[in-house]
Scaffold this active site. Structure first.
Site, PDB file in Angstrom:
ATOM      1  N   ASP A  15       0.826  -1.312  -0.002  1.00 47.08           N
ATOM      2  CA  ASP A  15       0.135  -0.106   0.049  1.00 47.08           C
ATOM      3  C   ASP A  15       0.884   1.192  -0.076  1.00 47.08           C
ATOM      4  O   ASP A  15       1.429   1.057   0.755  1.00 47.08           O
ATOM      5  CB  ASP A  15      -0.902  -0.093   1.476  1.00 47.08           C
ATOM      6  CG  ASP A  15      -1.630  -0.933   1.337  1.00 47.08           C
ATOM      7  OD1 ASP A  15      -2.045  -1.418   0.244  1.00 47.08           O
ATOM      8  OD2 ASP A  15      -2.504  -1.392   2.028  1.00 47.08           O
ATOM      9  N   GLY A  41      -3.109  -5.309   0.575  1.00 52.25           N
ATOM     10  CA  GLY A  41      -3.276  -6.455   0.195  1.00 52.25           C
ATOM     11  C   GLY A  41      -5.366  -6.750   0.891  1.00 52.25           C
ATOM     12  O   GLY A  41      -4.810  -7.248   2.116  1.00 52.25           O
ATOM     13  N   GLY A  43      -6.739  -9.921   0.924  1.00 50.62           N
ATOM     14  CA  GLY A  43      -6.285 -11.798   1.091  1.00 50.62           C
ATOM     15  C   GLY A  43      -4.777 -11.077   2.371  1.00 50.62           C
ATOM     16  O   GLY A  43      -5.985 -11.768   3.398  1.00 50.62           O
ATOM     17  N   GLY A 225     -20.545  -0.496   6.388  1.00 52.18           N
ATOM     18  CA  GLY A 225     -20.127   0.761   7.156  1.00 52.18           C
ATOM     19  C   GLY A 225     -20.432   1.072   8.689  1.00 52.18           C
ATOM     20  O   GLY A 225     -20.929   0.415   9.669  1.00 52.18           O
ATOM     21  N   ASP A 249      -9.093   6.226  10.101  1.00 50.20           N
ATOM     22  CA  ASP A 249      -8.771   5.699   8.717  1.00 50.20           C
ATOM     23  C   ASP A 249      -9.334   4.658   8.315  1.00 50.20           C
ATOM     24  O   ASP A 249      -9.366   3.896   8.577  1.00 50.20           O
ATOM     25  CB  ASP A 249      -7.361   5.615   8.382  1.00 50.20           C
ATOM     26  CG  ASP A 249      -7.109   4.897   6.769  1.00 50.20           C
ATOM     27  OD1 ASP A 249      -7.508   5.663   6.606  1.00 50.20           O
ATOM     28  OD2 ASP A 249      -5.388   4.800   6.575  1.00 50.20           O
ATOM     29  N   THR A 251      -9.346   2.790   5.600  1.00 45.06           N
ATOM     30  CA  THR A 251      -8.815   1.851   4.217  1.00 45.06           C
ATOM     31  C   THR A 251      -8.914   0.210   5.228  1.00 45.06           C
ATOM     32  O   THR A 251      -8.228   0.178   6.751  1.00 45.06           O
ATOM     33  CB  THR A 251      -7.624   2.321   4.004  1.00 45.06           C
ATOM     34  OG1 THR A 251      -7.925   3.685   3.934  1.00 45.06           O
ATOM     35  CG2 THR A 251      -7.707   1.293   2.679  1.00 45.06           C
ATOM     36  N   ASP A 255     -11.746  -5.866   5.797  1.00 45.96           N
ATOM     37  CA  ASP A 255     -10.557  -6.981   5.660  1.00 45.96           C
ATOM     38  C   ASP A 255     -11.122  -6.987   7.635  1.00 45.96           C
ATOM     39  O   ASP A 255     -10.401  -7.885   8.064  1.00 45.96           O
ATOM     40  CB  ASP A 255      -9.525  -6.163   5.439  1.00 45.96           C
ATOM     41  CG  ASP A 255      -9.417  -6.012   3.680  1.00 45.96           C
ATOM     42  OD1 ASP A 255     -10.541  -6.649   3.360  1.00 45.96           O
ATOM     43  OD2 ASP A 255      -8.646  -5.633   3.661  1.00 45.96           O
ATOM     44  N   GLY A 290      -3.159   3.184   8.432  1.00 46.87           N
ATOM     45  CA  GLY A 290      -2.752   1.798   7.123  1.00 46.87           C
ATOM     46  C   GLY A 290      -4.010   1.176   7.773  1.00 46.87           C
ATOM     47  O   GLY A 290      -4.961   1.140   8.136  1.00 46.87           O
TER      48      GLY A 290
HETATM   49  O1  RIB Z   1      -9.335  -3.381   1.834  1.00 40.93           O
HETATM   50  C1  RIB Z   1      -7.920  -2.758   1.831  1.00 40.93           C
HETATM   51  C2  RIB Z   1      -7.207  -3.296   0.730  1.00 40.93           C
HETATM   52  O2  RIB Z   1      -7.567  -3.026  -0.882  1.00 40.93           O
HETATM   53  C3  RIB Z   1      -6.278  -2.112   0.741  1.00 40.93           C
HETATM   54  O3  RIB Z   1      -4.780  -2.527   1.886  1.00 40.93           O
HETATM   55  C4  RIB Z   1      -5.076  -2.161  -0.678  1.00 40.93           C
HETATM   56  O4  RIB Z   1      -4.158  -3.003  -0.664  1.00 40.93           O
HETATM   57  C5  RIB Z   1      -6.735  -3.166  -1.221  1.00 40.93           C
HETATM   58  O5  RIB Z   1      -6.198  -4.137  -1.990  1.00 40.93           O
END
Ligand code: RIB
Length: 309
Positions: A15, A41, A43, A225, A249, A251, A255, A290
């Protein structure tokens, strides 16, 4: 009860994240405030989230024979995660994600080039079969090559494993694949793309979940969300409310949810309890900057759940 093993089959990318007070429009150059590079990523993030949440998890992914690939291997070593199933591509480079975060509202834009992890070969997939044999749950996303995903799903299905697919990044999926899935975990945008409708409200999520179940998926979990998580099984449905935190953040929040969700499933919790646990993991992850490095550890998750229920 001993927790079951989890296999996460998916992407690793590096990233490259920049923060700014707004996102640029096409053709515009703006000055940002901070840049950070780190492991990402979908996964890998989900594997790390599960590992930090206490799961017995093995990540299968692929990197390039380059500096970014080395970053992945070092990161997993520090996390005490096995690198036995981190394949290395001799030609393709490690994937990258260019991420821009609007620091005022926490929104992001991501351009991911999957690179090496989009090139998982038939032979490499076959090398994971004995690992899958030993697992209870297989978790996948859509950030690696589709033929590898299909082969893993076919094998895991034939062996009676619980298959969870996080349908990110969104794309249409064949019914033949959907029918083999125990649980899909789209966010509201992905649920909309999968079902050709707009998913904004709980009623929309229920309608989309029903469409997916009519296509053969056994259970549907729509992450929405800050509105919470909608869970639908053949017998029951429930909207699980979000947990309140100050997000800095978002992001990788999806995951975090997925990693936490499968961890709880592997510990024998039902799908609703697992979604509550995933919710807590997702909420904690957005309080840090992050993706993989922001995943919370089990002690923090347990404390957060104790303090907020
Ligand atoms: O879901 C967030 C991820 O999506 C980030 O870490 C980025 O790498 C993308 O794959």
């Amino acid at each position: 009860m001993k927790a079951g093993k989890i296999v996460v089959f998916g992407s690793f990318v590096v990233d490259l994240t920049s923060w700014a007070d707004h996102l640029p429009v096409p053709g515009e150059t703006i000055k940002g405030s901070v840049f950070k590079m780190g492991p990402g990523g979908k996964g890998s993030n989900q594997g790390v989230a599960a590992s930090r949440a206490g799961a017995d998890v093995t990540l299968v992914t692929k990197v390039g024979n380059d500096v970014f690939g080395q970053t992945a291997l070092e990161f997993y070593k520090n996390e005490n995660m096995t690198t036995e199933y981190v394949f290395v591509d001799s030609e393709k480079e490690t994937g990258t994600a260019l991420i821009m975060v609007d620091e005022k509202v926490g929104q992001n834009q991501i351009l991911v080039v999957s690179g090496a992890c989009d090139n998982i070969t038939r032979y490499e997939v076959e090398q994971t079969f004995s690992l899958i044999d030993s697992a209870e749950i297989v978790l996948l996303q859509l950030e690696v090559n589709m033929d590898a995903i299909e082969k893993v799903v076919d094998y895991a299905h034939a062996k009676g494993k619980k298959i969870v697919l996080n349908t990110a990044p969104a794309r249409k999926l064949p019914v033949s694949l959907l029918q083999k899935l125990d649980i899909v975990t789209p966010n509201e945008i992905e649920a909309g793309i999968l079902t050709d409708m707009k998913v904004e409200t709980e009623a929309d999520a229920e309608k989309a979940a029903q469409i997916l179940m009519n296509s053969g998926v056994k259970n549907v979990v729509v992450t929405m969300g800050k509105n919470g998580v909608f869970v639908m099984t053949p017998k029951r449905k429930e909207m699980i409310p979000p947990m309140q935190v100050k997000a800095i953040d978002t992001t990788g929040a999806g995951d975090a949810f997925n990693g936490g969700f499968v961890t709880a499933l592997s510990e024998g919790k039902d799908i609703f309890e697992a979604a509550r646990f995933g919710n807590a993991v997702g909420a904690l992850s957005v309080t840090k900057i992050g993706t993989a490095p922001a995943m919370p550890h089990r002690s923090d998750i347990d404390r957060f759940m104790r303090d907020n229920t």
